[in-house]
Scaffold this motif. Structure first.
Motif, short mmCIF file in Angstrom:
data_model
loop_
_atom_site.label_atom_id
_atom_site.label_comp_id
_atom_site.label_asym_id
_atom_site.label_seq_id
_atom_site.Cartn_x
_atom_site.Cartn_y
_atom_site.Cartn_z
N ASN A 106 112.46 63.74 75.40
CA ASN A 106 111.74 62.47 75.43
C ASN A 106 110.25 62.72 75.63
O ASN A 106 109.64 62.27 76.59
N PHE A 107 109.69 63.48 74.72
CA PHE A 107 108.25 63.76 74.75
C PHE A 107 107.77 63.98 73.33
O PHE A 107 108.56 64.15 72.40
N SER A 108 106.48 63.93 73.16
CA SER A 108 105.89 64.13 71.84
C SER A 108 104.77 65.16 71.96
O SER A 108 104.67 65.86 72.98
N PHE A 109 103.90 65.23 70.95
CA PHE A 109 102.84 66.23 70.94
C PHE A 109 101.53 65.62 70.50
O PHE A 109 101.49 64.68 69.71
N LYS A 110 100.45 66.18 71.02
CA LYS A 110 99.12 65.71 70.65
C LYS A 110 98.19 66.92 70.50
O LYS A 110 98.45 67.98 71.10
N PRO A 111 97.11 66.80 69.73
CA PRO A 111 96.18 67.93 69.57
C PRO A 111 95.59 68.35 70.91
O PRO A 111 95.24 67.51 71.73
N PHE A 112 95.50 69.67 71.12
CA PHE A 112 94.93 70.17 72.37
C PHE A 112 93.65 70.95 72.15
O PHE A 112 92.68 70.82 72.89
N TYR A 113 93.64 71.79 71.09
CA TYR A 113 92.51 72.70 70.89
C TYR A 113 92.36 73.00 69.40
O TYR A 113 93.36 73.18 68.70
N LYS A 114 91.12 73.03 68.92
CA LYS A 114 90.87 73.37 67.52
C LYS A 114 90.21 74.75 67.44
O LYS A 114 89.18 74.99 68.06
N TYR A 115 90.83 75.64 66.66
CA TYR A 115 90.27 76.97 66.47
C TYR A 115 89.05 76.92 65.54
O TYR A 115 88.81 75.91 64.86
N SER A 116 88.32 78.04 65.50
CA SER A 116 87.10 78.08 64.70
C SER A 116 87.35 77.88 63.22
O SER A 116 86.47 77.44 62.48
N ASP A 117 88.59 78.19 62.75
CA ASP A 117 88.91 78.01 61.34
C ASP A 117 89.47 76.63 61.04
O ASP A 117 89.88 76.35 59.91
N GLY A 118 89.50 75.76 62.05
CA GLY A 118 89.97 74.39 61.86
C GLY A 118 91.43 74.17 62.22
O GLY A 118 91.88 73.02 62.32
N LYS A 119 92.19 75.24 62.41
CA LYS A 119 93.59 75.11 62.80
C LYS A 119 93.69 74.44 64.17
O LYS A 119 92.91 74.75 65.08
N VAL A 120 94.66 73.55 64.33
CA VAL A 120 94.85 72.82 65.59
C VAL A 120 96.13 73.30 66.28
O VAL A 120 97.17 73.46 65.63
N VAL A 121 96.05 73.52 67.58
CA VAL A 121 97.25 73.82 68.37
C VAL A 121 97.57 72.57 69.18
O VAL A 121 96.68 71.90 69.71
N TYR A 122 98.85 72.23 69.25
CA TYR A 122 99.29 71.00 69.89
C TYR A 122 99.94 71.29 71.24
O TYR A 122 100.52 72.35 71.45
N GLU A 123 99.86 70.31 72.15
CA GLU A 123 100.51 70.42 73.45
C GLU A 123 101.54 69.32 73.59
O GLU A 123 101.40 68.23 73.01
#
Length: 446
Positions: A339-356
């Motif tokens: 019962n949880f979802s994900f949101k953007p946390f950090y954007k790398y220098s190449d534009g890739k986004v890691v989610y938390e």
């Protein structure tokens, strides 16, 4: 595999040579040498054709290596007793065609989840964490080259005692407010020394131990200001870790956090499943009285363990790390819905986004639901990883258990000389004692 393909291509060169020079047609196969010192691919056909040519196998291998050496450039062709032809692959050339080879392969349907790094968000990463991250990243790159659907996880234990220790140090010893977490540029370096200092205080004074336990309870139950402080601290240290790993081009897709694993009640669902299957027992007496235990005694996989049975729920009702790991593994395979979802946390220098992971507003993004799950964790965790695997079997998830893979490795230690030079009495890395080499410091040297 690429090496098999190359071996076949090299065989064609040898076959053409023997046909043209000696009018011989013989089967030729490349093999893997018993040692890397002997090359990457080995051929033994000189031993087989020696009697036809009336020349010693070693002399045949020597002649062929001298006459065909240039045809194998940039790879290196050599000969060795009693008559082997060995090829040392050019690493640079091999790696350059590896990606092209992978791209030519058909896209795999299986989804592989690789979990690695998993640093507690309380201090700077050290070289031990770096070994884990490099192994995990290499593994994920390998599967990506082979066109598998790869999802990289970095699990964050943001509710553990390590975070509580640093909250104690910052709030109660240093008297630092929330703004300090934003202002301090090298926050992970600052908390490195503070964590070791608090650990020593807790070890020497039970009052600090009691205070730490109170803080931990507040973090788990949402008590303020400790809960908000721990959340902010974890976020800032997580950013530090991501920046450190990005220096080596190591990136992640998602950061599942323990706080959401707990809040989503994944363990409660797992606990009910284990009880319904009769996979766990409640101890009525003995030293485990009041605990829920996974009985493993007598099972072949655990016969070498002195005490194989594992407590999943303590007598005070709290769940152990192993219990949480079982629940998390089930979620990664898509057996349990969180019962949880994900949101953007950090954007790398190449534009890739890691989610938390988050219990706030977010999206699903399809994370989890893997076909194969690989956990990159050091060899000390082998027993616990086997327990997770066994729990899946007991729950009836045979396929998932078979596809639960522990990619283990040995621990990093400092040499006695280096430990002495750094002022340490021992070479074993310990964040709690402040012993180790920070990952950023190490990267600065290379």
């Amino acid at each position: 595999m690429l090496k098999d393909y190359l071996a076949e291509e090299f065989s064609k060169i040898f076959k053409a040579y023997l046909k043209n020079k000696y009018n011989l047609e013989v089967p030729i196969y490349g093999e893997e040498p018993p040692s890397l010192k002997l090359g990457d691919i080995s051929f033994s056909f000189p031993l087989k054709i020696s009697k036809f040519l009336r020349i010693s196998p070693l002399e045949i291998a020597k002649i062929i290596s001298e006459e065909l050496g240039e045809k194998f450039h940039p790879h290196k062709l050599t000969f060795a007793p009693p008559g082997f032809l060995n090829i040392f692959l050019s690493r640079e050339h091999y790696c350059s065609i590896l990606q092209e080879y992978g791209e030519e392969k058909e896209k795999k349907e299986e989804k592989i989840i690789i979990e690695h790094t998993n640093i507690n968000p309380n201090k700077a990463a050290h070289i031990g964490h770096l070994r884990n991250a490099i192994l995990g990243d290499t593994l994920s790159n390998f599967y990506k080259y082979l066109n598998y659907n790869v999802e990289v996880h970095n699990y964050i234990d943001n509710t553990g005692v390590q975070v509580a220790d640093v909250v104690l140090g910052l709030l109660y010893l240093e008297k630092r407010d929330l703004d300090f977490l934003e202002r301090e540029e090298k926050l992970d370096f600052f908390t490195w020394d503070l964590y070791a200092r608090v650990s020593k205080l807790i070890e020497e004074n039970s009052e600090y131990l009691n205070l730490r336990n109170e803080i931990l309870k507040k973090i788990e139950e949402g008590g303020e200001p400790e809960s908000s402080y721990a959340k902010k601290l974890s976020q800032k240290i997580m950013e530090c870790h991501l920046k450190t790993m990005e220096r080596l081009n190591i990136k992640y897709d998602v950061l599942p956090k323990e706080s959401e694993i707990i809040n989503a009640k994944l363990w409660e669902k797992t606990f009910l499943m284990l009880k319904e299957k009769g996979a766990i027992v409640f101890e009525e007496e003995g030293k485990r009285k009041g605990c829920w235990v996974l009985p493993l005694k007598g099972k072949e996989e655990f016969k070498t363990e002195e005490e194989p049975d594992k407590i999943l729920v303590r007598s005070n009702g709290t769940v152990t790390y192993t219990g949480k790991d079982i629940a998390y593994q089930l979620w990664k395979f898509g057996v349990l819905e969180g019962n949880f979802s994900f949101k953007p946390f950090y954007k790398y220098s190449d534009g890739k986004v890691v989610y938390e992971s988050t219990t706030e507003e977010g999206e699903n993004f399809g994370f989890g639901r893997g076909d194969i799950v690989i956990n990159v964790i050091d060899v000390r965790q082998s027993y616990l990883q086997r327990i997770v695997k066994e729990a899946l079997k007991l729950l009836g998830y045979e396929r998932q258990a078979e596809n639960s893979i522990h990619f283990s490795y040995e621990m990093v230690t400092l040499s006695q000389k280096l430990a002495r030079e750094m002022g340490f009495e021992e070479g074993k890395i310990s964040g709690r004692k402040g012993i180790g080499v920070k990952a950023d410091d190490f990267i600065d040297l290379i």
